[in-house]
Motif scaffolding. Structure first.
Motif, PDB file in Angstrom:
ATOM      1  N   GLN A  47      41.668  41.616  48.700  1.00 35.07           N
ATOM      2  CA  GLN A  47      41.060  42.694  47.931  1.00 35.07           C
ATOM      3  C   GLN A  47      39.614  42.361  47.607  1.00 35.07           C
ATOM      4  O   GLN A  47      39.254  41.194  47.472  1.00 35.07           O
ATOM      5  CB  GLN A  47      41.843  42.934  46.639  1.00 35.07           C
ATOM      6  CG  GLN A  47      41.412  44.181  45.913  1.00 35.07           C
ATOM      7  CD  GLN A  47      42.471  44.669  44.943  1.00 35.07           C
ATOM      8  OE1 GLN A  47      43.635  44.316  45.035  1.00 35.07           O
ATOM      9  NE2 GLN A  47      42.060  45.509  44.012  1.00 35.07           N
ATOM     10  N   ASP A  48      38.800  43.419  47.486  1.00 31.84           N
ATOM     11  CA  ASP A  48      37.401  43.276  47.115  1.00 31.84           C
ATOM     12  C   ASP A  48      37.246  43.557  45.627  1.00 31.84           C
ATOM     13  O   ASP A  48      37.870  44.479  45.097  1.00 31.84           O
ATOM     14  CB  ASP A  48      36.521  44.248  47.907  1.00 31.84           C
ATOM     15  CG  ASP A  48      36.517  43.945  49.391  1.00 31.84           C
ATOM     16  OD1 ASP A  48      36.740  42.774  49.753  1.00 31.84           O
ATOM     17  OD2 ASP A  48      36.289  44.871  50.191  1.00 31.84           O
ATOM     18  N   PHE A  49      36.399  42.757  44.969  1.00 29.46           N
ATOM     19  CA  PHE A  49      36.106  42.934  43.554  1.00 29.46           C
ATOM     20  C   PHE A  49      34.601  42.942  43.365  1.00 29.46           C
ATOM     21  O   PHE A  49      33.872  42.200  44.045  1.00 29.46           O
ATOM     22  CB  PHE A  49      36.706  41.794  42.714  1.00 29.46           C
ATOM     23  CG  PHE A  49      38.199  41.783  42.680  1.00 29.46           C
ATOM     24  CD1 PHE A  49      38.887  42.543  41.758  1.00 29.46           C
ATOM     25  CD2 PHE A  49      38.916  41.018  43.579  1.00 29.46           C
ATOM     26  CE1 PHE A  49      40.274  42.526  41.724  1.00 29.46           C
ATOM     27  CE2 PHE A  49      40.294  40.998  43.557  1.00 29.46           C
ATOM     28  CZ  PHE A  49      40.977  41.756  42.635  1.00 29.46           C
ATOM     29  N   LEU A  50      34.130  43.754  42.432  1.00 27.87           N
ATOM     30  CA  LEU A  50      32.711  43.789  42.082  1.00 27.87           C
ATOM     31  C   LEU A  50      32.486  42.823  40.927  1.00 27.87           C
ATOM     32  O   LEU A  50      32.958  43.051  39.817  1.00 27.87           O
ATOM     33  CB  LEU A  50      32.289  45.206  41.686  1.00 27.87           C
ATOM     34  CG  LEU A  50      30.833  45.364  41.271  1.00 27.87           C
ATOM     35  CD1 LEU A  50      29.903  45.084  42.447  1.00 27.87           C
ATOM     36  CD2 LEU A  50      30.579  46.758  40.727  1.00 27.87           C
ATOM     37  N   ILE A  51      31.765  41.728  41.212  1.00 25.11           N
ATOM     38  CA  ILE A  51      31.497  40.703  40.207  1.00 25.11           C
ATOM     39  C   ILE A  51      30.013  40.369  40.228  1.00 25.11           C
ATOM     40  O   ILE A  51      29.466  40.036  41.286  1.00 25.11           O
ATOM     41  CB  ILE A  51      32.339  39.433  40.458  1.00 25.11           C
ATOM     42  CG1 ILE A  51      33.825  39.767  40.356  1.00 25.11           C
ATOM     43  CG2 ILE A  51      31.962  38.336  39.484  1.00 25.11           C
ATOM     44  CD1 ILE A  51      34.741  38.637  40.700  1.00 25.11           C
TER      45      ILE A  51
END
Length: 196
Positions: A47-51
Motif C-alpha cells: 500500500q502507498d501512504f502519504l508521509i
C-alpha cells in the motif's frame, strides 16, 4: 503525538482503536553506493501512504512482522527497539543482501485505522526515528525463523566522543607513544561488508 481531526474524533468516541505499524528504511545500495528506500507495514497487501509530502510504498508483511509497543518518552535517553521480520521474503532479502543495512536510517510510523471499515484513517504519525544498529539473522530448525532488526534512537549520536579530544594528534600530544587512533581519520573511507 499530534493527531489530525478525523483521528482525534474517533479517539474521542472511545469505541476502541486499531492501528498498523509502518517501518521505513533508507540504506545504501551495495553496488552503486546510492541511497535506496524500502518500507514494510503490518497490513496484508502492499500500500502507498502519504508521509511528509511524499508517497511511500510499503510492502505488506501482515501478522508476520512482530512489532512491540513503542514507548514514547521526552528526553535524550538512548532507546533500543527490536522488530522481527520474516527472513525469506524477497523484500527482506533485498534489504539484507542488495542494500547495506548497517547504520541505515529508520522511521516507524503508526497508521490509525477506522474501526468500522478497517481503512487507513488520517495521516500516519511518526513514533520512532533513528538508525539500524544490528541486523542479526536467526534461523531455527523446527521453529519459526526470523530476522531481527535492532534499532537505536538518534540520541545515540550524542554518546559519540568528540573528535577534537579523541584525535590521534591530541593523544600524541599527551603521550608521544600513543598510537591508538592513528588511522581514525581514514577509517570512514574503508568499505566493510556487513550482513552477508
Amino acid at each position: 503525538m499530534q493527531y489530525d481531526a478525523v483521528t482525534q474524533g474517533q479517539l474521542e468516541e472511545r469505541r476502541g482503536t486499531d492501528a498498523r505499524v509502518l517501518l521505513w528504511i533508507e540504506a545504501k545500495n551495495r553496488e552503486t553506493g546510492l541511497p535506496e528506500v524500502i518500507g514494510f507495514w503490518s497490513g496484508d497487501d502492499h500500500q502507498d501512504f502519504l508521509i511528509d509530502g511524499e508517497i511511500r510504498t510499503y510492502f505488506g508483511a501482515g501478522q508476520v512482522i512482530d512489532v512491540p509497543p513503542i514507548i514514547v518518552e521526552p528526553g535524550f535517553q538512548v532507546r533500543n527497539y527490536r522488530v522481527k521480520l520474516p527472513p525469506f521474503t524477497e523484500e527482506v532479502k533485498t534489504l539484507m543482501q542488495t542494500y547495506e543495512p548497517r547504520l541505515a536510517r529508520v522511521e516507524i510510523h503508526s497508521c490509525p485505522l477506522d474501526i468500522d471499515s478497517g481503512a487507513p484513517l488520517g495521516t500516519p504519525v511518526r513514533c520512532f526515528k533513528g538508525f539500524l544498529n544490528q541486523a542479526p539473522e536467526e534461523r531455527k530448525q523446527g521453529d519459526a525463523s526470523y530476522t531481527e532488526l535492532v534499532m537505536v534512537t538518534n540520541a545515540r549520536m550524542l554518546t559519540f566522543g568528540l573528535p577534537l579530544k579523541r584525535s590521534s594528534a591530541e593523544l600524541k600530544r599527551r603521550n608521544p607513544n600513543d598510537r591508538g587512533r592513528e588511522y581514525i581519520d581514514i577509517t570512514g573511507q574503508w568499505t566493510v561488508p556487513w550482513g552477508m
